[in-house]
Design a protein around this motif. Sequence first.
Motif, PDB file in Angstrom:
ATOM      1  N   SER A 105     -66.520  43.886   8.092  1.00 33.56           N
ATOM      2  CA  SER A 105     -65.063  43.990   8.059  1.00 33.56           C
ATOM      3  C   SER A 105     -64.714  45.394   7.568  1.00 33.56           C
ATOM      4  CB  SER A 105     -64.444  42.928   7.146  1.00 33.56           C
ATOM      5  OG  SER A 105     -64.989  43.014   5.837  1.00 33.56           O
ATOM      6  N   LEU A 106     -63.500  45.811   7.817  1.00 32.02           N
ATOM      7  CA  LEU A 106     -63.104  47.188   7.558  1.00 32.02           C
ATOM      8  C   LEU A 106     -63.107  47.469   6.050  1.00 32.02           C
ATOM      9  CD1 LEU A 106     -62.317  49.377   9.614  1.00 32.02           C
ATOM     10  CD2 LEU A 106     -59.925  48.907   9.050  1.00 32.02           C
ATOM     11  N   THR A 108     -62.390  49.273   2.393  1.00 37.91           N
ATOM     12  CA  THR A 108     -61.321  50.045   1.772  1.00 37.91           C
ATOM     13  C   THR A 108     -61.831  51.456   1.510  1.00 37.91           C
ATOM     14  OG1 THR A 108     -61.999  49.413  -0.463  1.00 37.91           O
ATOM     15  CG2 THR A 108     -60.411  47.975   0.655  1.00 37.91           C
ATOM     16  N   GLU A 236     -55.247  54.119  -0.866  1.00 33.19           N
ATOM     17  CA  GLU A 236     -55.330  52.787  -0.266  1.00 33.19           C
ATOM     18  C   GLU A 236     -54.064  51.987  -0.546  1.00 33.19           C
ATOM     19  OE1 GLU A 236     -57.255  49.881   2.011  1.00 33.19           O
ATOM     20  OE2 GLU A 236     -58.074  51.852   1.527  1.00 33.19           O
ATOM     21  N   GLY A 241     -55.112  53.526   4.229  1.00 30.35           N
ATOM     22  CA  GLY A 241     -56.535  53.273   4.436  1.00 30.35           C
ATOM     23  C   GLY A 241     -56.889  53.273   5.915  1.00 30.35           C
ATOM     24  N   PHE A 243     -57.485  52.133   9.645  1.00 32.23           N
ATOM     25  CA  PHE A 243     -56.748  51.191  10.494  1.00 32.23           C
ATOM     26  C   PHE A 243     -57.524  50.956  11.780  1.00 32.23           C
ATOM     27  CE2 PHE A 243     -53.908  50.478  14.108  1.00 32.23           C
ATOM     28  CZ  PHE A 243     -53.324  49.274  13.718  1.00 32.23           C
ATOM     29  N   ARG A 248     -60.924  43.423  11.227  1.00 39.00           N
ATOM     30  CA  ARG A 248     -60.005  43.063  10.155  1.00 39.00           C
ATOM     31  C   ARG A 248     -60.353  43.824   8.878  1.00 39.00           C
ATOM     32  NH1 ARG A 248     -62.226  39.520   6.482  1.00 39.00           N
ATOM     33  NH2 ARG A 248     -64.246  38.629   7.032  1.00 39.00           N
ATOM     34  N   ARG A 249     -59.387  43.912   7.980  1.00 34.71           N
ATOM     35  CA  ARG A 249     -59.570  44.615   6.726  1.00 34.71           C
ATOM     36  C   ARG A 249     -60.291  43.750   5.709  1.00 34.71           C
ATOM     37  NH1 ARG A 249     -56.817  49.059   6.251  1.00 34.71           N
ATOM     38  NH2 ARG A 249     -56.871  48.975   3.998  1.00 34.71           N
ATOM     39  N   ARG A 250     -60.860  44.390   4.715  1.00 30.21           N
ATOM     40  CA  ARG A 250     -61.556  43.673   3.648  1.00 30.21           C
ATOM     41  C   ARG A 250     -60.549  43.286   2.567  1.00 30.21           C
ATOM     42  NH1 ARG A 250     -67.213  45.974   1.829  1.00 30.21           N
ATOM     43  NH2 ARG A 250     -67.516  43.762   1.495  1.00 30.21           N
ATOM     44  N   GLN A 251     -59.647  42.374   2.919  1.00 28.28           N
ATOM     45  CA  GLN A 251     -58.572  42.023   2.003  1.00 28.28           C
ATOM     46  C   GLN A 251     -59.100  41.434   0.701  1.00 28.28           C
ATOM     47  OE1 GLN A 251     -55.575  42.812   2.249  1.00 28.28           O
ATOM     48  NE2 GLN A 251     -55.192  43.276   4.397  1.00 28.28           N
ATOM     49  N   ARG A 254     -60.539  44.104  -1.501  1.00 26.81           N
ATOM     50  CA  ARG A 254     -59.484  44.971  -2.005  1.00 26.81           C
ATOM     51  C   ARG A 254     -58.753  44.309  -3.164  1.00 26.81           C
ATOM     52  NH1 ARG A 254     -54.103  47.044   1.273  1.00 26.81           N
ATOM     53  NH2 ARG A 254     -53.306  48.398  -0.346  1.00 26.81           N
TER      54      ARG A 254
END
Length: 265
Positions: A105-106, A108, A236, A241, A243, A248-251, A254
């Motif tokens: 996953s993406l 941060t 961030e 950060g 895109f 998907r982002r590493r929510q 983060r």
Amino acid sequence: PIQTYNMMAHIRYATQGQVSLANVHPFQREMWGIQWTFAHNGEVPKFSHLGDSKLPSLGTSGRRSSIITASGRYISSSTYHPVGDTDSEAVFCAILNALKAEFDSLPTLPVLHKTIKRLCDEIIRGDEESTILNFLLGCGPYTLFAYSWPGSRPGSSVWNGLHYIVRQPPFATAQLVDCEYSVDFSELTTPSDRVAVIATKPLTNEEGWKEFQRGELLMFDYGLPYSSAEKCESVERQGRGLFSKVLRRRQRQRQQEQEQQSLAT
């Protein structure tokens, strides 16, 4: 003049590899739906004169760098491979392979800073005296990482490192170091601009140029340098950060980082 958020240029001395388009910097690859660019100045023994040899792996990518076919033949499962024959492109591909293996996953920006620094340490380790590793690594339209492990090639007195300067209002005129030419930056900018320039050596005779420390990794965003993973957190939080439309982002990570930072303060 060129107007852009992030520009990279390179003049190649061609100490390794043939003089060909395949070896021209900056190199570019797509990963996670993001364009990554890379330019390098130096010598990296671990990645030099590989020929038909296997590309060295970094980080966790070494544990998944090859597979065995039904006939018993080993083939590489790495995604990125050099097209030319320079150590620079080989290092770039190894870094991308390591990042791809590390994250599903993406990441941060703080996590990415920590990971790139760890990979740089791995490249240097064991060849500290003979390695010269100065590079720019762009990821997307805004973010740029710059790393310096300076040095001189054998028999040469030329020092290969990195320097940077941050220009912001009020912009002034600067004289180029190597020729009689001045640039009035107030005519090329607006009052809201801020510009960071990174180069092997200072390009102008103005004050403000800073040399990278040995082993220093800086992230540049909006013309400002960020020297640690912790300092990258502020970028961030501004929503600047990485895109991607495909990853998907590493929510969760983060949120954990923000919670840990809150507890620390």
